[in-house]
Design a protein around this motif. Structure first.
Motif, PDB file in Angstrom:
ATOM      1  N   LEU A   1     -57.059  17.452  74.710  1.00 19.01           N
ATOM      2  CA  LEU A   1     -56.618  17.964  73.406  1.00 19.01           C
ATOM      3  C   LEU A   1     -55.711  16.439  72.582  1.00 19.01           C
ATOM      4  N   HIS A   2     -55.752  16.775  71.470  1.00 16.98           N
ATOM      5  CA  HIS A   2     -55.436  16.101  70.835  1.00 16.98           C
ATOM      6  C   HIS A   2     -54.298  16.761  69.195  1.00 16.98           C
ATOM      7  N   GLU A   3     -53.401  15.533  68.244  1.00 14.07           N
ATOM      8  CA  GLU A   3     -53.169  15.828  66.809  1.00 14.07           C
ATOM      9  C   GLU A   3     -54.018  15.004  66.517  1.00 14.07           C
ATOM     10  N   THR A   4     -53.803  14.976  65.412  1.00 13.49           N
ATOM     11  CA  THR A   4     -54.035  13.364  63.594  1.00 13.49           C
ATOM     12  C   THR A   4     -52.475  12.583  64.414  1.00 13.49           C
ATOM     13  N   VAL A   5     -51.660  13.598  63.561  1.00 13.05           N
ATOM     14  CA  VAL A   5     -50.109  13.676  63.238  1.00 13.05           C
ATOM     15  C   VAL A   5     -50.123  12.994  61.439  1.00 13.05           C
ATOM     16  N   TYR A   6     -51.453  12.401  60.809  1.00  5.15           N
ATOM     17  CA  TYR A   6     -51.632  12.274  59.445  1.00  5.15           C
ATOM     18  C   TYR A   6     -53.081  13.413  59.164  1.00  5.15           C
ATOM     19  N   SER A   7     -53.281  12.790  58.508  1.00  3.87           N
ATOM     20  CA  SER A   7     -53.855  13.943  57.795  1.00  3.87           C
ATOM     21  C   SER A   7     -55.659  13.662  58.325  1.00  3.87           C
ATOM     22  N   LEU A   8     -56.783  14.483  58.722  1.00  6.40           N
ATOM     23  CA  LEU A   8     -58.041  14.554  58.920  1.00  6.40           C
ATOM     24  C   LEU A   8     -58.624  13.347  58.490  1.00  6.40           C
ATOM     25  N   GLN A   9     -58.777  12.988  56.955  1.00  7.61           N
ATOM     26  CA  GLN A   9     -59.355  11.890  56.151  1.00  7.61           C
ATOM     27  C   GLN A   9     -58.496  10.708  57.058  1.00  7.61           C
ATOM     28  N   SER A  10     -57.529  10.717  57.099  1.00 10.56           N
ATOM     29  CA  SER A  10     -57.170   9.509  58.246  1.00 10.56           C
ATOM     30  C   SER A  10     -57.360   9.188  58.507  1.00 10.56           C
ATOM     31  N   ALA A  11     -57.662  10.392  60.502  1.00 15.96           N
ATOM     32  CA  ALA A  11     -57.944   9.850  61.271  1.00 15.96           C
ATOM     33  C   ALA A  11     -59.836   9.054  61.114  1.00 15.96           C
ATOM     34  N   VAL A  12     -60.850   9.964  60.055  1.00 16.45           N
ATOM     35  CA  VAL A  12     -61.818   9.512  60.000  1.00 16.45           C
ATOM     36  C   VAL A  12     -61.959   8.274  59.688  1.00 16.45           C
ATOM     37  N   ASN A  13     -61.261   7.659  58.544  1.00 15.53           N
ATOM     38  CA  ASN A  13     -61.077   6.466  58.076  1.00 15.53           C
ATOM     39  C   ASN A  13     -60.699   5.281  58.535  1.00 15.53           C
ATOM     40  N   THR A  14     -59.967   5.823  59.872  1.00 15.62           N
ATOM     41  CA  THR A  14     -59.785   4.782  61.127  1.00 15.62           C
ATOM     42  C   THR A  14     -60.965   5.246  62.075  1.00 15.62           C
TER      43      THR A  14
END
Length: 306
Positions: A150-163
Motif C-alpha cells: 500500500l502507498h499514497e500519492t502525496v500529491y493529487s491522483l492526476q499528478s500521479a497519473v501524469n507521472t
C-alpha cells in the motif's frame, strides 16, 4: 634458430598466463628459463627484437592486472544474498462474524458494478515491465503476485497519473502502481496485475526479494501488487501524518483487494505497506492509514475468514 625457439617459449608462456584460471605464480624452472632467455636476448644485435619484446615483469604485471579485473567483475556480478527477514505482524485479524449489515450491503452493491467503475489509463512502457521467471544468474524466480504493498500519492491522483504516462528512459526515474484510488473512491488501473509495476525500490518482504538486474539491488516488484491512495490536501507535504483517507477510498480499497485475493489466492496477512518493505528507511507511506477501517470492510466481504 635460437630466436625462433625463444619466441616459441614466450608465446607458450603468454598463452599459459592468459588462460582463465591459470595460476599467476610460475614454477621456478620456467621462470629461470624465461629470465635466461631475456638475458641472452639483451645482448643480441637485433634492434627490432629489443624494441618489440616486453620484459617478463611487464608480462606478469599485465596478467596480474587482468586477473584483478576478472575478480572485480566477478564480485560485481555475483548474486547478492537476500536481506535479513523483518517480521510482519498483520493488523488484519481473522473475523468470521460480527459484520455490519449496512457495510456489507453497500460493498456488495459496489462489487456488482466494479468492472464499470474501473478506469484504465495507459502507462508509458518505460514505467513497467514483464515479471521475470529467471534472475540474471539463471536461478528460477516465482513471479506470482503474492504480496500487496500500500502507498499514497502525496500529491493529487492526476499528478500521479501524469507521472506514469510520462516516458522515463532512466531506470532511477521509472515508477508506477498497478492501481490508484482517488479521494472520491474512483478506481484507476494503470498496470495490468500480471505485469511488474515499479512501486518499490530497494525492498523485501519477510526476507524475500527478487534481483532482476545485476546492476540494481533487489526489490519486491517482481511478485508484488502496488496500490496507492490519493493523499488528502493537507498531506501534500513531508509531515509524518495528515487527516487520513476518505470512507469512499476505504470502500474501493476493500473491493479491489478482495478481487485480487480471489484472483491470486494470497492471504490478507500479505497486505503490507511501503514503509514496511522499504530497506532504505526512506519511505513512510501510507501515512495515517487506518487498519480498522479496512478490517471492517474486508470482514464484511468475508475476506478475513479462511
Amino acid at each position: 634458430m635460437v630466436f625462433n625457439r625463444v619466441t616459441g617459449i614466450w608465446k607458450r608462456l603468454q598463452t599459459h598466463l592468459q588462460h582463465r584460471g591459470a595460476p599467476l605464480i610460475l614454477c621456478s624452472g620456467t621462470l629461470v628459463l624465461g629470465m635466461g632467455a631475456l638475458a641472452w636476448l639483451s645482448n643480441d644485435q637485433s634492434g627490432a627484437l629489443k624494441a618489440s619484446s616486453p620484459s617478463l615483469l611487464d608480462l606478469l604485471d599485465e596478467v596480474g592486472s587482468e586477473a584483478k579485473r576478472e575478480r572485480k567483475k566477478s564480485e560485481q556480478t555475483r548474486q547478492p544474498q537476500p536481506p535479513r527477514a523483518i517480521s510482519w505482524s498483520s493488523p488484519l485479524a481473522k473475523q468470521c462474524s460480527g459484520f455490519d449489515s449496512k457495510v456489507t450491503n453497500r460493498l456488495q452493491a459496489q462489487q456488482r458494478t466494479l468492472k464499470q467503475r474501473r478506469v484504465s489509463v495507459a502507462t508509458d512502457p518505460t514505467n513497467f515491465g514483464e515479471r521475470f521467471r529467471v534472475n540474471p544468474w539463471g536461478v528460477a524466480l516465482n513471479p506470482d503476485p503474492r504480496v500487496v504493498v500500500l502507498h499514497e500519492t502525496v500529491y493529487s491522483l492526476q499528478s500521479a497519473v501524469n507521472t506514469f504516462m510520462t516516458p522515463h528512459p532512466r531506470d532511477a526515474d521509472q515508477v508506477s502502481y498497478h492501481t490508484v484510488i482517488g479521494l472520491d473512491g474512483k478506481i484507476v488501473d494503470l498496470v495490468d496485475p500480471l505485469k511488474r509495476a515499479y512501486g518499490a525500490g530497494y525492498s523485501a518482504f519477510l526476507g524475500e526479494w527478487a534481483v532482476t538486474n545485476a546492476k540494481i539491488r533487489g526489490s519486491v516488484n517482481n511478485f508484488a501488487l502496488h496500490l496507492s491512495l490519493e493523499t488528502p490536501q493537507d498531506g501534500r507535504n513531508s509531515r509524518s501524518s495528515h487527516s487520513g483517507y476518505s470512507s469512499a477510498q476505504y470502500d474501493s480499497l476493500a473491493i479491489v483487494l478482495k478481487d485480487w485475493i480471489d484472483r491470486f489466492g494470497f492471504t490478507p496477512a500479505a497486505i503490507t505497506t511501503h514503509r514496511h518493505v522499504d530497506l532504505g528507511g526512506e519511505r513512510g507511506d501510507p501515512r495515517s492509514f487506518d487498519w480498522q477501517e479496512l478490517q471492517t470492510r474486508l470482514a464484511a466481504l468475508k475476506a478475513l475468514c479462511p
